[in-house]
Scaffold this motif. Structure first.
Motif, PDB file in Angstrom:
ATOM      1  N   ARG A  21       0.809  -1.220   0.000  1.00 47.00           N
ATOM      2  CA  ARG A  21       0.000   0.000   0.000  1.00 47.00           C
ATOM      3  C   ARG A  21       0.845   1.274   0.000  1.00 47.00           C
ATOM      4  O   ARG A  21       0.715   2.140   0.857  1.00 47.00           O
ATOM      5  CB  ARG A  21      -0.932   0.035   1.220  1.00 47.00           C
ATOM      6  CG  ARG A  21      -2.155  -0.878   1.111  1.00 47.00           C
ATOM      7  CD  ARG A  21      -1.953  -2.161   1.823  1.00 47.00           C
ATOM      8  NE  ARG A  21      -3.228  -2.855   2.071  1.00 47.00           N
ATOM      9  CZ  ARG A  21      -3.295  -4.164   2.291  1.00 47.00           C
ATOM     10  NH1 ARG A  21      -2.209  -4.912   2.302  1.00 47.00           N
ATOM     11  NH2 ARG A  21      -4.463  -4.732   2.525  1.00 47.00           N
ATOM     12  N   THR A  35       4.016   7.785   0.346  1.00 48.17           N
ATOM     13  CA  THR A  35       3.034   7.491   1.384  1.00 48.17           C
ATOM     14  C   THR A  35       2.734   5.995   1.374  1.00 48.17           C
ATOM     15  O   THR A  35       2.553   5.395   0.310  1.00 48.17           O
ATOM     16  CB  THR A  35       1.723   8.267   1.149  1.00 48.17           C
ATOM     17  OG1 THR A  35       1.996   9.665   1.175  1.00 48.17           O
ATOM     18  CG2 THR A  35       0.704   7.938   2.237  1.00 48.17           C
ATOM     19  N   CYS A  36       2.732   5.397   2.567  1.00 46.45           N
ATOM     20  CA  CYS A  36       2.289   4.011   2.683  1.00 46.45           C
ATOM     21  C   CYS A  36       1.337   3.910   3.862  1.00 46.45           C
ATOM     22  O   CYS A  36       1.120   4.885   4.595  1.00 46.45           O
ATOM     23  CB  CYS A  36       3.469   3.053   2.839  1.00 46.45           C
ATOM     24  SG  CYS A  36       4.437   3.245   4.344  1.00 46.45           S
ATOM     25  N   HIS A  37       0.729   2.762   4.024  1.00 42.98           N
ATOM     26  CA  HIS A  37      -0.267   2.587   5.079  1.00 42.98           C
ATOM     27  C   HIS A  37       0.029   1.323   5.859  1.00 42.98           C
ATOM     28  O   HIS A  37       0.265   0.261   5.282  1.00 42.98           O
ATOM     29  CB  HIS A  37      -1.683   2.512   4.488  1.00 42.98           C
ATOM     30  CG  HIS A  37      -2.119   3.779   3.831  1.00 42.98           C
ATOM     31  ND1 HIS A  37      -2.837   4.745   4.489  1.00 42.98           N
ATOM     32  CD2 HIS A  37      -1.910   4.244   2.578  1.00 42.98           C
ATOM     33  CE1 HIS A  37      -3.061   5.762   3.660  1.00 42.98           C
ATOM     34  NE2 HIS A  37      -2.513   5.477   2.508  1.00 42.98           N
ATOM     35  N   GLY A  39      -1.406  -1.451   8.780  1.00 38.41           N
ATOM     36  CA  GLY A  39      -2.719  -2.053   8.994  1.00 38.41           C
ATOM     37  C   GLY A  39      -2.594  -3.414   9.621  1.00 38.41           C
ATOM     38  O   GLY A  39      -1.477  -3.916   9.858  1.00 38.41           O
ATOM     39  N   GLY A  93      -4.291   1.408   9.979  1.00 36.65           N
ATOM     40  CA  GLY A  93      -4.497   1.901   8.625  1.00 36.65           C
ATOM     41  C   GLY A  93      -4.121   3.349   8.403  1.00 36.65           C
ATOM     42  O   GLY A  93      -4.281   3.862   7.291  1.00 36.65           O
ATOM     43  N   THR A  94      -3.624   4.039   9.419  1.00 38.68           N
ATOM     44  CA  THR A  94      -3.231   5.437   9.241  1.00 38.68           C
ATOM     45  C   THR A  94      -1.984   5.518   8.365  1.00 38.68           C
ATOM     46  O   THR A  94      -1.162   4.604   8.335  1.00 38.68           O
ATOM     47  CB  THR A  94      -2.971   6.120  10.589  1.00 38.68           C
ATOM     48  OG1 THR A  94      -1.964   5.382  11.293  1.00 38.68           O
ATOM     49  CG2 THR A  94      -4.229   6.168  11.426  1.00 38.68           C
ATOM     50  N   PRO A  95      -1.822   6.633   7.647  1.00 42.71           N
ATOM     51  CA  PRO A  95      -0.699   6.733   6.704  1.00 42.71           C
ATOM     52  C   PRO A  95       0.645   6.922   7.397  1.00 42.71           C
ATOM     53  O   PRO A  95       0.740   7.449   8.505  1.00 42.71           O
ATOM     54  CB  PRO A  95      -1.056   7.960   5.864  1.00 42.71           C
ATOM     55  CG  PRO A  95      -1.935   8.784   6.736  1.00 42.71           C
ATOM     56  CD  PRO A  95      -2.716   7.802   7.560  1.00 42.71           C
ATOM     57  N   THR A  97       4.458   8.481   6.312  1.00 45.76           N
ATOM     58  CA  THR A  97       5.197   9.244   5.308  1.00 45.76           C
ATOM     59  C   THR A  97       6.626   8.733   5.255  1.00 45.76           C
ATOM     60  O   THR A  97       7.291   8.600   6.283  1.00 45.76           O
ATOM     61  CB  THR A  97       5.197  10.748   5.638  1.00 45.76           C
ATOM     62  OG1 THR A  97       3.851  11.220   5.657  1.00 45.76           O
ATOM     63  CG2 THR A  97       5.980  11.533   4.595  1.00 45.76           C
ATOM     64  N   THR A 118       5.323   8.532  11.394  1.00 41.13           N
ATOM     65  CA  THR A 118       3.873   8.477  11.522  1.00 41.13           C
ATOM     66  C   THR A 118       3.284   9.878  11.408  1.00 41.13           C
ATOM     67  O   THR A 118       4.001  10.874  11.292  1.00 41.13           O
ATOM     68  CB  THR A 118       3.488   7.844  12.866  1.00 41.13           C
ATOM     69  OG1 THR A 118       4.125   8.573  13.931  1.00 41.13           O
ATOM     70  CG2 THR A 118       3.942   6.395  12.924  1.00 41.13           C
ATOM     71  N   THR A 152      -8.120  -6.621   4.296  1.00 44.54           N
ATOM     72  CA  THR A 152      -7.322  -6.178   5.433  1.00 44.54           C
ATOM     73  C   THR A 152      -7.000  -7.293   6.420  1.00 44.54           C
ATOM     74  O   THR A 152      -6.059  -7.177   7.196  1.00 44.54           O
ATOM     75  CB  THR A 152      -8.029  -5.037   6.186  1.00 44.54           C
ATOM     76  OG1 THR A 152      -9.324  -5.481   6.603  1.00 44.54           O
ATOM     77  CG2 THR A 152      -8.182  -3.820   5.285  1.00 44.54           C
TER      78      THR A 152
END
Length: 263
Positions: A21, A35-37, A39, A93-95, A97, A118, A152
């Protein structure tokens, strides 16, 4: 370009981008931002949390700088990654950087550095990336179907098709999430496999602190990859393992040193 398989750097995307992601938001010849996520897919029965799940984005964020600055027909391949982890990637699931910066470059390749942080600015990973420029004809690269993002609740271990042959030995099945745009197993995926193999020998409840991995030859993505770990040291507060990855022919493609400590 309108093909959605083309990344921000103009290079074909692979399945690894989808599984982990991540995407490039801004890249030039000196700096990059991806940007990645995180999870729940990064949870793992042995490693607790797959911290190397940040490795593909860290690899791409730093390597894409070199690719963007290279002359036409040249592209960087990774020689080594030094990954240091300061915390877990978020599991909600928050992005995250991921930034990269050029340190030095010459006609053969470059050294870049990067970090992942984060949303509140906390740094959770650092990378030093040494790359080497090779000649690449983009028009002859294999066409790859980019797979859908897994649900997910599908962990990275499951999505990549890892099976444990015995403690210290895992095999990753042929799967569409393992490869980069050149059709080889992504360096970040080799980092993940090295982490998982090492943790099959470490204490339960430990976390990865660092992965120092060298890529000695490309690992084509058309056959399974086996990761074999050897325990170098295991004490109350530190574990060290060496991990070699190879294909069915037995030729080693990567060698890693993985360290871990109690969470």
């Amino acid at each position: 370009m309108t093909d959605d398989r083309i990344s921000v750097t103009g290079f074909a995307r692979g399945g690894t981008d989808t599984l982990f992601r991540f995407q490039g938001d801004d890249v030039d010849a000196k700096r990059s931002t991806f940007t990645c996520h995180g999870g729940p897919w990064l949870r793992d029965e042995d490693a607790g949390v797959v911290r190397a799940g940040l490795a593909p984005a860290l690899d791409e964020a730093t390597g894409s700088i070199v690719g963007t600055g290279a002359e036409h027909g040249r592209w960087p391949v990774s020689l080594s990654l030094r990954l240091d982890f300061l915390g877990d990637p978020p599991l909600d699931g928050t992005p995250v950087t991921v930034t990269g910066a050029l340190v030095a470059t010459d006609a053969q390749g470059a050294i870049t550095r990067g970090e992942a942080h984060t949303a509140d600015g906390t740094v959770i990973a650092l990378v030093t990336h040494r790359s080497h420029l090779v000649n690449v004809d983009h028009g002859t690269l294999p066409k790859q179907a980019v797979p859908d993002v897994p649900a997910t609740d599908v962990t990275v271990r499951t999505a990549l098709g890892f099976t444990e042959n015995k403690p210290g030995e895992l095999t990753m099945a042929l799967n569409p999430y393992a490869t980069n745009g050149m059709g080889n197993v992504h360096g970040g995926v080799l980092s993940v496999g090295s982490e998982l193999a090492a943790h099959s020998l470490f204490q339960s409840g430990w976390r990865t602190r660092s992965i120092d991995i060298s890529f000695v030859r490309p690992r084509v993505g058309t056959t399974p990859t086996t990761f074999t770990a050897e325990l170098v040291y295991l004490g109350r507060s530190l574990g060290v393992a060496h991990v070699a990855a190879h294909g069915p022919d037995g030729k080693v493609c990567s060698m890693a040193t993985v360290t871990a400590q109690p969470a």
